[in-house]
Enzyme design. Structure first.
Site: not given
Length: 907
Positions: A331, A640, A644
């Site tokens: 990410d 996070d 996800d």
């Protein structure tokens, strides 16, 4: 009401949504209709997938080939009435099963965390009255009132909004709160761009709004994520796959050899009982009883080392999986970047300034051509910074964890940049107190504040906002000397384009004066005639240490890919700064909209060459991970947010953020980073490679013993002689040496240059051809040594017990000397440092002492049918051990020389 199944509420006008949901835009639903819909649609909760019960989950832990071997070994030792040995072996099985049970039980909590994430209180309008209710009692058609701090209880189509901004980072990955409005959008608008919708479990950052519930529970976007989590299969790791294949093969080899032993002996006329016991002895000898314990303990030691480097392991096999990783999908926000908006460029008075420092900390400098400047040396710069600080509703606070923004991250960045120039909020507010303000509104794209400049003086109005909104209202620009001059719009737009090309979010600033008696500000007051002050360009900057870590990962043959919900321009700008490249040194990026148009086959081709995936939806993250796995990659995925979680679970190793990560992402992950830093992943990969090296060292060390013990029995049967080693003695060798010698290899330090070699092929066998050769070489040397000394002792008139004691010691001390060879599979142990593993020497000392007790202690003589040895037998035994050490050392040198010659030819 069938229209409630629609997934395109963003495309409908607000009035049509109200009609389809059969509700009232002012009074909401009446009490009778609420009850009816609660019966029809159920509670606003997520459905949990029914998992395995505790008993079944525990029993599944025994469903492995290696465990079958150990259970068979337990059964064999029970038949031999060796209760202690049976208890020890079964104890190993039980410990492994308990560990696996606990880890899987924790993994099942991911969906439970999602359910907790949806539980909150919310204000609704029912029958014309405002009520606070539990979010679980919400129904489609309910009228919901949102205000700052609220957690959105379901998916809402917004009817009205006032300065409403919602933090959707956990759902879409958007790094800044999204400004909301109520107008209809195009049918194909991506999820992250549907700014007339508010989605379940997102957080209201500021402002207020009213929305009508269009989906609850499993029908919400977060509900779809819940289904994705439940449907994702938990993948086996490279280690578990290899151990399973290896164990399966070993199982059949052991059964075949035991059967052959029984058959040959029976054909030769031996008694069935004797041949059965010989087959049992061979099976016990060939089973590596210590392997499961060694795997578990080696992984646990690796996990402890990773914890010291900010990586907490939730599932032990993930330790080794990290060492196999070929692709890291990361990410952007908070992992590769600081998750703190930072002003990096300022244009004022026709000059360009750079701003140093990162995050919200008021530490840094304003530079012009690389040299520090005072803000007062350029009047336009000073006023531009003042405008950013005064036309601002946020504030910075210092916490034990660092500087934090209370309010909008963009405004926090403006406060930090002004503070770096020596300005203070308190001082400016004292000198220019605010009289009135107009908050940011989407239709106007700017914020304005009115300030008192002192008694009898004209009021000052400051504006900040989008360049396309501020610039048309300006008719002049302030120079560095503080003089108003003509506005050069073309030059300003060029500067804007330059900043935008670097991924910066650009805001424009302007000011004007109003009459001294003016006590309020309206849009008409700032409709034109403003003075342009400058531009400030900001970005969520990359972490400095990430650049080095990405270089290290790429040098190790690991590809790094960015998967983010942020805009493609911002993502590619960050990617360039941190050095993300694909083959050929180029940077290739693709958006979520383009991914949606690709077939699975085409996406599988595209993922290989692309380094940046922007505006990606949750289900697309899952597709990307799956596409990489189809290409044979071992994928580590970081995340996070709630969005996800499915991809984290699908990945070979899911990596969640410890600081900013949601409970859902942590529960779905295999590893949690306590510092939210990409660099910790690179460190964990290094540790993972070391763990796998140590596991291979253990396997390479233990198998020659099992092979030798099996061959000794086989040779004895074929030769028609008595067994050189009894089953109980074989168990003594296997269990004592595995604990005191083999497990010491788990403490071996990482070898030099571990991060300069390419990742292992996920499909490659655990043991390479040279290691298989070495195992057979050492195994045959043990057989020759043990059988030779056994026969020599008998020839010299020694008893069966004395001969067997000598044979047992050949195996033990042969393993002891070979242990030093296995400290490195390619180099001499001296290259690692002779005493770099103190535990190994402690284990060697303990094993030698224990073997002396085995040989000379009367009680041990009775239990294991051993007998004290003389100096001559010890000389021969130690001679075999030294010979093994020297021969393996020469074999290493020979193999190393061949590799060098091959490398020279290829070069």
């Amino acid at each position: 009401m069938q229209a409630m199944l629609s997934r395109h509420w963003h495309h409908m006008p607000a009035g049509e949504v109200i009609d389809l949901l059969e509700t009232d835009p002012e009074k909401g639903l009446d009490t009778f209709e609420v009850g009816h819909r609660q019966e029809r649609f159920g509670r606003n909760v997520l459905t949990q997938k029914k998992g395995k019960g505790p008993l079944l989950l525990f029993l599944v832990q025994f469903h492995q080939p290696l465990v079958y071997i150990l259970l068979a070994s337990t059964l064999v030792t029970l038949l031999l009435q060796e209760w202690v040995d049976a208890g020890v072996i079964f104890g190993v099985v039980l410990v492994n099963a308990v560990i696996g049970f606990v880890q899987e039980k924790k993994a099942q909590k991911a969906i439970e965390a999602l359910v907790r994430a949806m539980d909150s209180e919310i204000t609704v309008v029912r029958a014309g009255e405002k009520n606070k209710i539990s979010a679980a009692k919400l129904v489609p058609g309910d009228l919901v009132l949102l205000q700052s701090g609220d957690k959105v209880p379901g998916d809402l189509r917004l009817l009205h909004s006032r300065e409403l901004r919602i933090d959707e980072s956990a759902l879409t990955g958007e790094s800044v709160p999204v400004e909301k409005q109520s107008q209809r959008l195009a049918h194909d608008t991506a999820l992250a761009d549907r700014n007339n919708m508010a989605y379940s479990s997102t957080l209201v950052s500021c402002g207020a709004g009213t929305g009508v519930v269009v989906a609850i529970g499993d029908k919400t976007e977060i509900g779809l994520i819940n289904k994705l989590i439940a449907s994702v299969d938990v993948l086996t790791t490279p280690l578990t796959r290899k151990i399973a294949r290896f164990s399966g093969l070993l199982l059949w080899v052991i059964l075949a050899l035991a059967g052959l032993t029984f058959l040959v002996g029976t054909v030769r006329g031996e008694s069935l009982l004797d041949m059965f016991m010989a087959a049992v002895a061979l099976a016990v000898g060939a089973i590596p009883e210590g392997l499961p314990a060694a795997v578990t303990i080696t992984l646990a030691i690796g996990a402890a080392r990773m914890a010291a480097r900010n990586a907490i392991i939730r599932k032990l096999p993930a330790v080794e999986t990290l060492g196999s990783t070929t692709v890291i999908c990361s990410d952007k926000t908070g992992t590769l970047t600081q998750n703190q908006m930072t002003v990096q460029r300022i244009m004022a008075g026709g000059e360009l300034f750079a701003v140093t420092g990162g995050g919200y900390a008021p530490e840094g400098h304003i530079l012009r051509s690389g040299k520090e400047v005072e803000s007062e040396s350029n009047r336009a710069l000073a006023d531009c910074l003042k405008a950013g600080m005064l036309c601002n509703d946020s504030r910075l606070t210092r916490t034990p964890e660092g500087w934090k923004v209370e309010g909008d991250p963009t405004e926090g960045a403006l406060l930090a940049s002004a503070s770096k120039a020596g300005l203070s909020t308190e001082g400016l507010q004292r000198d220019l107190p605010r009289i009135d303000s107009m908050p940011f509104e989407s239709q106007h794209q700017y914020m304005a504040t009115l300030h008192d400049a002192g008694a009898g003086r004209e009021r000052i109005a400051f504006l900040k906002g989008a360049v396309e909104s501020i610039l048309p209202r300006c008719h002049s620009a302030l120079s560095g000397a503080g003089v108003k001059g003509p506005l050069d719009s073309d030059s300003i737009h060029r500067r804007v384009d330059e900043m935008a090309a670097k991924g910066l979010r650009v805001l424009a600033f302007a000011q004007t004066t109003l009459p001294a008696q003016k006590d309020s500000i309206r849009h008409a007051d700032v409709g034109g005639g403003l003075t342009f002050l400058g531009l400030q360009g900001m970005i969520d900057p990359p972490r400095q240490e990430v650049i080095e870590s990405i270089n290290a990962a790429q040098a190790a043959g690991i590809r790094v890919k960015m998967i983010t919900g942020d805009h493609i321009g911002t993502a590619t700008a960050i990617a360039r700064k941190i050095g993300l490249v694909t083959d050929g040194g180029k940077l290739s990026a693709i958006s979520g909209a383009e991914i949606a148009r690709l077939s699975d086959a085409k996406l599988t081709e595209t993922v290989e060459s692309c380094a940046v995936f922007a505006r990606v939806a949750p289900d697309q993250k899952l597709r990307l991970v799956d596409a990489l796995q189809r290409r044979g990659h071992v994928v580590a995925m970081t995340g996070d947010g709630v969005n996800d979680a499915p991809a984290l679970k699908q990945a070979d190793i899911g990596v969640a953020m410890g600081i900013t990560g949601t409970d859902v992402s942590k529960e779905a992950s295999d590893m949690v980073l306590t510092d939210d830093n990409f660099s910790s992943i690179e460190a964990a990969v290094e540790e993972g490679r070391g763990v796998f090296d140590n596991l291979v060292k253990f396997i390479t060390w233990t198998l020659p013993t099992n092979l030798g013990e099996a061959l000794v029995i086989l040779v004895a049967i074929f030769a028609g002689t008595q067994l050189p080693i009894l089953p109980v003695q074989i168990l003594w060798i296997n269990m004592s040496t595995a604990v005191l010698l083999g497990l010491m290899l788990a403490f071996e330090p990482k070898e030099p240059c571990i991060m300069t070699r390419p990742p292992r092929d996920p499909n490659a066998a655990i043991l390479t051809a040279p290691l298989v050769f070495r195992i057979f070489l050492v195994g045959i040397m043990l057989v020759v040594g043990a059988f030779g000394i056994f026969e020599w002792v008998l020839h010299e008139g020694g008893s069966d017990a004395l001969a067997r004691t000598a044979a047992v010691n050949v195996f033990v001390f042969g393993e002891l000397f070979y242990l030093f060879n296995c400290r490195s599979l390619t180099c001499s142990m001296f290259t690692l440092g002779l005493f770099s593993n103190r535990y190994l020497f402690a284990g060697v000392g303990a094993m030698a002492a224990l073997q002396l007790l085995f040989t000379y202690l009367p009680s041990m003589n009775r239990i294991f049918q051993s007998e004290p040895l003389g100096p001559l037998e010890w000389t021969l035994i130690l001679g075999v051990g030294i010979a093994i050490y020297l021969v393996v050392g020469l074999e290493k040198l020979f193999h190393k020389g061949r590799l060098k010659k091959r490398a020279a030819k290829t070069a």
